[in-house]
Design a protein around this motif. Sequence first.
Motif, PDB file in Angstrom:
ATOM      1  N   VAL A  27      55.311  86.995  45.343  1.00  0.00           N
ATOM      2  CA  VAL A  27      54.448  86.491  44.288  1.00  0.00           C
ATOM      3  C   VAL A  27      53.014  86.936  44.483  1.00  0.00           C
ATOM      4  N   ALA A  28      52.559  86.967  45.728  1.00  0.00           N
ATOM      5  CA  ALA A  28      51.165  87.280  46.010  1.00  0.00           C
ATOM      6  C   ALA A  28      50.767  88.665  45.530  1.00  0.00           C
ATOM      7  N   LYS A  29      51.736  89.575  45.318  1.00  0.00           N
ATOM      8  CA  LYS A  29      51.399  90.943  44.924  1.00  0.00           C
ATOM      9  C   LYS A  29      51.348  91.123  43.410  1.00  0.00           C
ATOM     10  N   THR A  30      51.698  90.082  42.640  1.00  0.00           N
ATOM     11  CA  THR A  30      51.737  90.223  41.195  1.00  0.00           C
ATOM     12  C   THR A  30      50.361  90.003  40.586  1.00  0.00           C
ATOM     13  N   ARG A  31      50.136  90.582  39.427  1.00  0.00           N
ATOM     14  CA  ARG A  31      48.900  90.372  38.687  1.00  0.00           C
ATOM     15  C   ARG A  31      49.260  90.213  37.219  1.00  0.00           C
ATOM     16  N   ALA A  32      49.490  88.979  36.809  1.00  0.00           N
ATOM     17  CA  ALA A  32      49.921  88.702  35.445  1.00  0.00           C
ATOM     18  C   ALA A  32      48.720  88.456  34.549  1.00  0.00           C
ATOM     19  N   THR A  33      48.936  88.555  33.256  1.00  0.00           N
ATOM     20  CA  THR A  33      47.923  88.159  32.287  1.00  0.00           C
ATOM     21  C   THR A  33      48.552  87.201  31.284  1.00  0.00           C
ATOM     22  N   VAL A  34      47.733  86.351  30.724  1.00  0.00           N
ATOM     23  CA  VAL A  34      48.149  85.406  29.697  1.00  0.00           C
ATOM     24  C   VAL A  34      47.428  85.776  28.417  1.00  0.00           C
ATOM     25  N   ALA A  35      48.155  86.093  27.371  1.00  0.00           N
ATOM     26  CA  ALA A  35      47.544  86.495  26.104  1.00  0.00           C
ATOM     27  C   ALA A  35      47.274  85.270  25.232  1.00  0.00           C
ATOM     28  N   ILE A  36      46.018  85.103  24.838  1.00  0.00           N
ATOM     29  CA  ILE A  36      45.611  84.022  23.947  1.00  0.00           C
ATOM     30  C   ILE A  36      44.924  84.637  22.738  1.00  0.00           C
ATOM     31  N   GLY A  37      45.335  84.244  21.543  1.00  0.00           N
ATOM     32  CA  GLY A  37      44.708  84.738  20.322  1.00  0.00           C
ATOM     33  C   GLY A  37      43.452  83.950  19.986  1.00  0.00           C
ATOM     34  N   PHE A  38      42.510  84.598  19.331  1.00  0.00           N
ATOM     35  CA  PHE A  38      41.285  83.921  18.908  1.00  0.00           C
ATOM     36  C   PHE A  38      40.928  84.362  17.498  1.00  0.00           C
ATOM     37  N   LEU A  39      40.752  83.400  16.606  1.00  0.00           N
ATOM     38  CA  LEU A  39      40.445  83.658  15.205  1.00  0.00           C
ATOM     39  C   LEU A  39      38.963  83.458  14.940  1.00  0.00           C
ATOM     40  N   ALA A  40      38.345  84.413  14.224  1.00  0.00           N
ATOM     41  CA  ALA A  40      36.933  84.314  13.878  1.00  0.00           C
ATOM     42  C   ALA A  40      36.645  85.126  12.628  1.00  0.00           C
ATOM     43  N   PRO A  41      35.695  84.670  11.793  1.00  0.00           N
ATOM     44  CA  PRO A  41      35.295  85.470  10.622  1.00  0.00           C
ATOM     45  C   PRO A  41      34.325  86.561  11.056  1.00  0.00           C
ATOM     46  N   LEU A  42      34.841  87.700  11.439  1.00  0.00           N
ATOM     47  CA  LEU A  42      34.016  88.775  11.981  1.00  0.00           C
ATOM     48  C   LEU A  42      33.468  89.702  10.903  1.00  0.00           C
ATOM     49  N   SER A  43      33.905  89.507   9.677  1.00  0.00           N
ATOM     50  CA  SER A  43      33.375  90.277   8.546  1.00  0.00           C
ATOM     51  C   SER A  43      33.092  89.306   7.413  1.00  0.00           C
ATOM     52  N   GLY A  44      32.289  89.756   6.455  1.00  0.00           N
ATOM     53  CA  GLY A  44      31.960  88.903   5.329  1.00  0.00           C
ATOM     54  C   GLY A  44      30.725  88.052   5.582  1.00  0.00           C
ATOM     55  N   SER A  45      30.537  87.040   4.745  1.00  0.00           N
ATOM     56  CA  SER A  45      29.302  86.259   4.746  1.00  0.00           C
ATOM     57  C   SER A  45      29.114  85.400   5.987  1.00  0.00           C
ATOM     58  N   SER A  46      30.185  85.125   6.712  1.00  0.00           N
ATOM     59  CA  SER A  46      30.074  84.300   7.919  1.00  0.00           C
ATOM     60  C   SER A  46      30.162  85.136   9.192  1.00  0.00           C
ATOM     61  N   ALA A  47      29.924  86.428   9.086  1.00  0.00           N
ATOM     62  CA  ALA A  47      30.106  87.319  10.233  1.00  0.00           C
ATOM     63  C   ALA A  47      29.180  86.982  11.394  1.00  0.00           C
ATOM     64  N   THR A  48      27.958  86.519  11.105  1.00  0.00           N
ATOM     65  CA  THR A  48      27.057  86.174  12.212  1.00  0.00           C
ATOM     66  C   THR A  48      27.590  84.980  12.989  1.00  0.00           C
ATOM     67  N   VAL A  49      28.145  84.011  12.274  1.00  0.00           N
ATOM     68  CA  VAL A  49      28.773  82.868  12.945  1.00  0.00           C
ATOM     69  C   VAL A  49      29.994  83.329  13.731  1.00  0.00           C
ATOM     70  N   GLY A  50      30.788  84.203  13.123  1.00  0.00           N
ATOM     71  CA  GLY A  50      31.966  84.724  13.814  1.00  0.00           C
ATOM     72  C   GLY A  50      31.602  85.420  15.107  1.00  0.00           C
ATOM     73  N   ALA A  51      30.504  86.156  15.100  1.00  0.00           N
ATOM     74  CA  ALA A  51      30.064  86.834  16.317  1.00  0.00           C
ATOM     75  C   ALA A  51      29.663  85.817  17.386  1.00  0.00           C
ATOM     76  N   ASP A  52      29.014  84.730  16.966  1.00  0.00           N
ATOM     77  CA  ASP A  52      28.649  83.678  17.922  1.00  0.00           C
ATOM     78  C   ASP A  52      29.895  83.051  18.547  1.00  0.00           C
ATOM     79  N   THR A  53      30.891  82.757  17.709  1.00  0.00           N
ATOM     80  CA  THR A  53      32.102  82.127  18.236  1.00  0.00           C
ATOM     81  C   THR A  53      32.849  83.077  19.170  1.00  0.00           C
ATOM     82  N   ARG A  54      32.844  84.363  18.825  1.00  0.00           N
ATOM     83  CA  ARG A  54      33.510  85.343  19.686  1.00  0.00           C
ATOM     84  C   ARG A  54      32.844  85.402  21.059  1.00  0.00           C
TER      85      ARG A  54
END
Length: 419
Positions: A27-54
């Motif tokens: 086990v000590a030799k493994t290097r796993a990753t956990v994938a987590i999705g993140f939703l944000a309004p990165l385009s459009g009128s709320s893009a500045t807020v989306g960038a902050d949340t990101r």
Amino acid sequence: MPRPAVSTVAVLCSALLLTSACTGEPVAKTRATVAIGFLAPLSGSSATVGADTRRGAELAVRIVNEDLASVPLPLGPGQGLPRANHPRIRLLTADTAASGATGAGQVRHLVSDQGAVAVAGGYESAVTRAAAARAEELKVPFVNGGSSAASLTERGLDWFFRTGPSDLSYGRVVFSLLKERQSEGTAVRRIAVVHMDDQYGNDGMSMIKRFASQIDGDVVADVEVGAKSTDLSGAVEEVKASAPDVVLTLLYTPQALALSDDFHAASYEPPALMAFGAGYADADFVKREGSDAEGVCSRFAWSAELAVRNPAARAVAALYRTTYHRPMNDDAARAFTAVMTLAQAVDEAASLSPADIRSALVNLDVPGRDTIMPWDGVRFDDNHQNIGARGVVEQVQQGSYRLVYPFDVARARLRWPMS
């Protein structure tokens, strides 16, 4: 018997913490990753807020993945998630483009195509509603920190959790302030409301009508505006004609800017304007409106002026400024907290099974000192609303938001009237 798909084998191995039964290696030799999705309004009128949340989400992942002993949070010291042999988090960010259909589609893409075991984020309440429905179909946890419509946690969803305050929580703090003003002899009975004609705005309007009775209030103007509205001169005339004691708003950035501009064009200023976040919390609002923003109040879940009292919040705010060359704000802090809460649940579950992560969220109990927020902590009720979340009120004074309520923790005196 047919062999399981490669992706299924990978998930099973990860769920077993990548033991030698799956890998043939210690086990000590493994290097796993956990994938987590993140939703944000990165385009459009709320893009500045989306960038902050990101940025807030990415900082939370960095604190989990790196050995940051200087950050006194449960997952700060050491690399990765300790209960699961230190796998690191891989954040998969997706643009919702402020669209419910797009948000729902992105949830499916993150989970089905990119292997996310859970999803965090979301901003506009209508987008979050659609994304939450898709997460419910796919049976994956969705932890939201930035959408406040009360109905999101009143729909009986099994997989949706909210770390931030709902509009009911925010309403309590705003109307508590109004009641205290009333007790001091200030007229606050006549209320004008300008709100979006969507989930956020309509839920907020219902909340305001519910709380108005606490101050014997009368909603003298109920003005709806659309998502594409940029000329609010008609709304200004309606508000002005109602002669309000206070204006309450539930508007996104374009509409908040338009209302401010049209107030100025009409040479009208209400005695007080109190916003339920959204566009007024966008850093662009104060920057673009300048002196026209002076005196505006808004509810927040985060306060930089309170952060200095919490060692964890102080350390995270300093790291945020060093990393991004700007101060941490409310949107970034709420996204940070949602992602950090989800990471703690994955760690507690020591599993990549969405059902196990959900169970860990249900049972999670994080004390306030182990968050960066001015809250009692993170603990979900039967509707999966965090009962530890609290709101504060800040006011723009000399070009920046200052903490003015609750009065016992205020850092500046509330200005009423606005000027």
